[in-house]
Scaffold this motif. Structure first.
Motif, short mmCIF file in Angstrom:
data_model
loop_
_atom_site.label_atom_id
_atom_site.label_comp_id
_atom_site.label_asym_id
_atom_site.label_seq_id
_atom_site.Cartn_x
_atom_site.Cartn_y
_atom_site.Cartn_z
N ALA A 205 0.84 -1.20 0.00
CA ALA A 205 0.00 0.00 0.00
C ALA A 205 0.88 1.26 0.00
CB ALA A 205 -0.92 0.00 1.21
N ILE A 206 1.96 1.23 0.77
CA ILE A 206 2.85 2.41 0.78
C ILE A 206 3.47 2.60 -0.59
CG2 ILE A 206 4.72 3.58 1.96
CD1 ILE A 206 4.38 1.81 4.33
N PHE A 207 3.98 1.50 -1.14
CA PHE A 207 4.59 1.56 -2.48
C PHE A 207 3.65 2.17 -3.50
CE2 PHE A 207 7.61 -1.99 -1.46
CZ PHE A 207 8.75 -1.30 -1.81
N ASP A 208 2.42 1.66 -3.51
CA ASP A 208 1.49 2.04 -4.57
C ASP A 208 0.95 3.44 -4.39
OD1 ASP A 208 1.86 -0.48 -5.50
OD2 ASP A 208 -0.09 -1.26 -4.90
N MET A 209 0.87 3.91 -3.15
CA MET A 209 0.11 5.12 -2.91
C MET A 209 0.95 6.32 -2.50
SD MET A 209 -3.25 3.40 -1.30
CE MET A 209 -4.25 4.78 -1.80
N ALA A 210 2.18 6.09 -2.09
CA ALA A 210 2.98 7.23 -1.66
C ALA A 210 3.46 8.00 -2.88
CB ALA A 210 4.17 6.75 -0.85
N SER A 211 3.41 9.31 -2.80
CA SER A 211 3.89 10.14 -3.90
C SER A 211 5.22 10.76 -3.49
CB SER A 211 2.87 11.21 -4.22
OG SER A 211 2.81 12.12 -3.15
N THR A 212 5.77 11.56 -4.37
CA THR A 212 7.06 12.20 -4.08
C THR A 212 6.95 13.13 -2.87
OG1 THR A 212 6.47 13.80 -5.76
CG2 THR A 212 7.96 12.04 -6.42
N HIS B 116 -7.55 8.60 -9.03
CA HIS B 116 -6.66 9.46 -8.26
C HIS B 116 -5.20 9.17 -8.61
CE1 HIS B 116 -4.83 10.87 -4.21
NE2 HIS B 116 -4.71 11.78 -5.15
N PRO B 117 -4.54 10.08 -9.29
CA PRO B 117 -3.12 9.89 -9.60
C PRO B 117 -2.27 10.21 -8.37
CG PRO B 117 -4.17 11.58 -11.01
CD PRO B 117 -5.06 11.33 -9.85
N MET B 118 -1.31 9.33 -8.06
CA MET B 118 -0.41 9.54 -6.92
C MET B 118 0.73 10.46 -7.35
SD MET B 118 -1.70 7.85 -4.50
CE MET B 118 -3.36 7.91 -5.14
N ALA B 119 0.38 11.69 -7.64
CA ALA B 119 1.39 12.62 -8.13
C ALA B 119 0.96 14.02 -7.76
CB ALA B 119 1.53 12.50 -9.65
N GLY B 120 1.91 14.86 -7.54
CA GLY B 120 1.60 16.24 -7.21
C GLY B 120 2.88 16.97 -6.84
N THR B 121 2.78 18.25 -6.70
CA THR B 121 3.89 19.03 -6.16
C THR B 121 3.25 20.01 -5.18
OG1 THR B 121 3.83 20.95 -7.63
CG2 THR B 121 4.96 18.97 -8.45
N GLU B 122 4.06 20.83 -4.55
CA GLU B 122 3.52 21.82 -3.63
C GLU B 122 2.93 23.01 -4.37
OE1 GLU B 122 6.54 21.08 -4.28
OE2 GLU B 122 7.99 22.68 -3.88
N ASN B 123 3.04 23.03 -5.71
CA ASN B 123 2.56 24.16 -6.49
C ASN B 123 1.20 23.85 -7.11
OD1 ASN B 123 5.08 25.47 -6.01
ND2 ASN B 123 5.98 24.11 -7.54
N SER B 124 0.45 24.89 -7.41
CA SER B 124 -0.86 24.66 -7.99
C SER B 124 -1.14 25.64 -9.13
CB SER B 124 -1.95 24.76 -6.90
OG SER B 124 -1.78 25.93 -6.14
N GLY B 125 -2.23 25.38 -9.84
CA GLY B 125 -2.59 26.24 -10.98
C GLY B 125 -1.99 25.72 -12.27
N PRO B 126 -2.51 26.24 -13.42
CA PRO B 126 -2.03 25.76 -14.72
C PRO B 126 -0.56 26.10 -14.96
CG PRO B 126 -3.51 27.65 -14.99
CD PRO B 126 -3.59 27.24 -13.55
N GLY B 127 -0.07 27.14 -14.32
CA GLY B 127 1.34 27.50 -14.47
C GLY B 127 2.26 26.44 -13.89
N ALA B 128 1.75 25.65 -12.95
CA ALA B 128 2.56 24.60 -12.31
C ALA B 128 2.51 23.29 -13.08
CB ALA B 128 2.07 24.38 -10.88
#
Lengths: 285, 285
Positions: A205-212, B116-128
């Motif tokens: 679960a950690i592998f699959d769901m943890a993000s950067t 739900h994609p397990m991806a993101g950064t601390e930034n938001s908006g289309p510029g990010a």
């Protein structure tokens, strides 16, 4: 000139590596209780030779005391007892109050310079050392007026040539600030890692769901317990206060979530966002 | 084919960018309440045209609902009410239980795919938004058996072509795990940033003394409050439990430090170190 690295780990090793190109005529010798660390340090070219602590003290112009802080407390009086006149000891410990208080009791205090580079990674040992660790980072010297002018010049010269920016403060100021901007973030990370591990018995679960985002927040949880336990202990009062402040804030955050008090949640996060402005400054450094 | 991005931010924008090269014949249209976000999304080539939500629903084969989760709850029933037969809506929200429960009430449930994609950064908006955000990351689809085979094929095809690895689970499992491996690390980071800001009125101290370890631990504190407040609210029970577990661990750690109980401190940190093995797996992905 000979420089000894006493405790050839991430910081001591990186210090030697960052000076070797600029100082081709300095011989670096290493002191370490771990035979495998001795071998790695030689193989990596961090030091040219392994010697005993007593020998290092006799031959070195500068002794860099780069062990965990509990060992610094034991070694510093021993080394000051035996160091020849006009030679210098600098430490690289993450706490400064106790170490400086010990040094103050010694008749050879002026041959000691209390140093702390604001640099590190979650890895430790000579294998983790790299010459890019220290350049462009800040370094703190505490109680500089208690060091002899010559010892201070020697240490400042090497720190600057290692690419570092020198700041000065008292050990009390140092330990208070460090509790908040370094020691606390290590504890928050250790506790986060452990909370997730305790809960997620199923590692998949950690592998699959943890993000950067998770990786970066929990990265410091990989840090060396043997190095950090004595730091938290030596800076106990400040660390306990910082940790208490942190727990109080978390409780208020939890209350806001439990009570569906979105205004308080938003207010917390909006205020926390201001750290972005400060991080931009740190990352530019 | 036309795909609409409803809420053109970091995730929705990155999804479009990661598909544009592989699908030169898809027209991307955008729906956003913010005029500046509309302009940025057009200027960056995320979408080809800005349309109204009602228009998007009429013309799009796939509608990507990528707003904050509170807006998803309002928009999803509205969109399902109006969507023509055989067209698809997918969401990209960080919580799934409430959203799926809402969808389950709707007669057109089978035209919805919960993503739900397990991806993101601390930034938001289309510029990010950037096209490298999604490739090689994991993505969760919840309740796949409730989506029509055609809607599922359409969504899975685009997710795979965006470079993502698909996993399946129930909304209940999703929200429980996410509380620990994502939502909690955001709260720990927000609270850490705020604790340091509250204490260190003198910003210079933070500048001079914070190392890269601090930056990485506190990075998520820059995240959007408007996005996160509704996530914590929608996943209240799990987040509150995770946060409670975390606070308990921190208190035990504090007690160990206060009582100079080095054995307990060491034991905590040694156990937390195990996260390193798991991080190595995540970073390899």
């Amino acid at each position: 000139m000979i420089i000894s690295i006493v405790g050839i780990g991430l910081l001591g090793g990186s210090f030697a590596l960052s000076l070797r190109e600029k100082y081709p005529n300095i011989k670096f010798v290493g002191v370490d209780t771990s035979v495998v660390n001795q071998k790695i340090a030689l193989a990596k070219g961090i030091v040219d030779e392994i010697v005993s602590l007593d020998e290092a003290l006799q031959i070195s112009e500068l002794n860099v005391l780069a062990t965990p802080v509990d060992a610094i407390n034991k070694l510093l009086p021993y080394m000051l007892d035996r160091i020849p006149d006009d030679r210098t000891i600098m430490d690289l410990g993450s706490t400064k109050e106790l170490i400086c208080r010990l040094a103050d009791l010694h008749p050879k205090r002026s041959q000691f310079v209390a140093v702390h580079p604001m640099a590190g990674t979650e890895n430790s040992g000579p294998g983790a050392a790299f010459k890019e660790l220290l350049p462009n980072k800040n370094v703190i010297i505490c109680d500089k007026e208690k060091s002899s002018p010559d010892s201070l010049v020697l240490v400042e010269t090497f720190l600057r040539d290692a690419g570092m920016k020198i700041h000065y403060m008292t050990p009390v100021e140092h330990d208070l600030h460090l509790a908040y901007v370094s020691h606390l973030s290590h504890i928050s990370s250790f506790a986060l890692g452990l909370t997730v591990l305790d809960k997620e018995q199923d590692e998949k679960a950690i592998f699959d769901m943890a993000s950067t985002g998770f990786s970066s927040t929990v990265r410091l949880a990989k840090s060396s317990p043997q190095m950090w336990a004595p730091i938290f202990d030596q800076n106990k009062i400040n660390v306990s206060k910082a940790l208490g402040d942190y727990i109080e804030l978390l409780k208020k955050f939890k209350d806001a979530i439990d009570n569906k008090d979105l205004e308080t949640s938003l207010n917390f996060m909006n205020r926390a966002n201001d750290i972005g402005r400060i991080l931009a400054g740190i990352e530019k450094k």
